[in-house]
Design a protein around this motif. Structure first.
Motif, mmCIF file in Angstrom:
data_model
loop_
_atom_site.group_PDB
_atom_site.id
_atom_site.type_symbol
_atom_site.label_atom_id
_atom_site.label_comp_id
_atom_site.label_asym_id
_atom_site.label_seq_id
_atom_site.Cartn_x
_atom_site.Cartn_y
_atom_site.Cartn_z
ATOM 1 N N UNK A 1 0.837 -1.195 0.000
ATOM 2 C CA UNK A 1 0.000 0.000 0.000
ATOM 3 C C UNK A 1 0.881 1.257 0.000
ATOM 4 N N UNK A 2 0.233 2.380 -0.268
ATOM 5 C CA UNK A 2 0.843 3.699 -0.123
ATOM 6 C C UNK A 2 0.148 4.428 1.009
ATOM 7 N N UNK A 3 0.944 5.041 1.866
ATOM 8 C CA UNK A 3 0.407 5.864 2.947
ATOM 9 C C UNK A 3 1.142 7.200 2.957
ATOM 10 N N UNK B 1 -12.086 2.568 11.402
ATOM 11 C CA UNK B 1 -11.577 1.285 10.911
ATOM 12 C C UNK B 1 -10.097 1.455 10.646
ATOM 13 N N UNK B 2 -9.262 1.106 11.632
ATOM 14 C CA UNK B 2 -7.827 1.364 11.585
ATOM 15 C C UNK B 2 -7.100 0.106 11.112
ATOM 16 N N UNK B 3 -6.161 0.300 10.168
ATOM 17 C CA UNK B 3 -5.376 -0.792 9.591
ATOM 18 C C UNK B 3 -3.927 -0.650 10.027
ATOM 19 N N UNK C 1 -3.336 3.359 10.363
ATOM 20 C CA UNK C 1 -3.950 4.327 9.459
ATOM 21 C C UNK C 1 -5.421 4.005 9.261
ATOM 22 N N UNK C 2 -6.271 5.026 9.170
ATOM 23 C CA UNK C 2 -7.665 4.785 8.780
ATOM 24 C C UNK C 2 -7.735 4.155 7.391
ATOM 25 N N UNK C 3 -8.647 3.254 7.202
ATOM 26 C CA UNK C 3 -8.724 2.508 5.941
ATOM 27 C C UNK C 3 -8.924 3.417 4.751
ATOM 28 N N UNK C 4 -9.644 4.520 4.917
ATOM 29 C CA UNK C 4 -9.908 5.410 3.792
ATOM 30 C C UNK C 4 -8.690 6.228 3.377
ATOM 31 N N UNK C 5 -7.630 6.230 4.180
ATOM 32 C CA UNK C 5 -6.422 6.980 3.850
ATOM 33 C C UNK C 5 -5.318 6.092 3.267
#
Length: 246
Positions: free
Chosen positions: A153-155, A183-185, A203-207
């Motif tokens: 993923x990219x964060x 919803x934290x990943x 990180x929040x899933x939407x980010x």
């Protein structure tokens, strides 16, 4: 009296002309030697690492085990080449025995033998404690080896507008989810070029931006410092052309 806006011939001749662009100087001989040397290092790096690993295995496994398997052959009259061959052969024997042990553990007799040996080791003071702790760590990684890094993923890290490549490890649970109310990943962001250390981001899933590259390709990208980029073909969405007005 009127003032004429046309330029006189003398004034036209005084206009500056653009100088021709200077040609780049050819690389110096020393710089050419340096570039050739660096290129040679990159070409020999895989071979050098392979030789180092093989030499480490022979020194750490082959030499000690050769005294066990071929101690009756080793002597002062034995040549260097013969000693090397014996060390390599001993290392291969050890690898074969470990492989056979792995196969035997899947069968009833091998499983029974492993349980007896394990019970004996666990009864030894201090050794049993070290064995039990090590076994718990190994069993944990073995049971989760397929799910440690689930997705590349990219964060945005370390600040907004800057992205880092990371790996999804799991979904946060317990107090983290309860406190954030999101919803934290869990995302592990390795350091470059040593991926054994890094940062655990929640990180929040939407980010999170999921990537299509495999975990192996993501590791290559990180270890190489971005020099090895996996190929990617963007998926184009075929859109139907709007109908022409009648």
């Amino acid at each position: 009296m009127g003032v004429s806006c046309s330029s006189s011939p003398s004034m036209t001749n005084e206009l500056p002309t653009s100088a021709p662009a200077a040609e780049p100087a050819p690389p110096s001989f020393l710089r050419s030697l340096r570039n050739a040397f660096i290129t040679g290092l990159f070409l020999l790096a895989p071979l050098g690492v392979s030789v180092f690993v093989v030499n480490f295995l022979i020194t750490s496994i082959g030499d000690p085990s050769s005294k066990v398997f071929f101690g009756w052959l080793i002597g002062p009259e034995l040549g260097a080449m013969a000693s090397f061959v014996i060390s390599v052969l001993s290392m291969l024997i050890v690898v074969a025995l470990i492989t056979l042990l792995g196969y035997a553990s899947h069968y009833l007799l091998g499983n029974w033998f492993m349980r007896i040996a394990e019970n004996i080791v666990l009864r030894v003071p201090f050794v049993g404690l070290v064995y039990r702790t090590t076994k718990q760590i190994v069993d944990t990684f073995r049971s989760q080896q397929k799910a440690v890094f689930q997705k590349v993923v990219l964060v945005e890290f370390p600040h907004r507008g800057t992205y880092a490549v990371g790996f999804i490890t799991s979904t946060s649970k317990g107090e983290v989810q309860s406190r954030t109310l999101k919803n934290v990943i869990n995302v592990f962001v390795p350091t470059t070029p040593n991926p054994t250390s890094g940062f655990l981001l929640m990180c929040p899933a939407e980010e999170i931006i999921e990537l299509e590259m495999s975990v192996g390709d993501g590791m290559k990208l990180i270890i190489s410092g971005g020099a090895v980029v996996p190929p990617y073909t963007p998926h184009t969405l075929e859109k139907s052309a709007p109908a022409a007005p009648s």
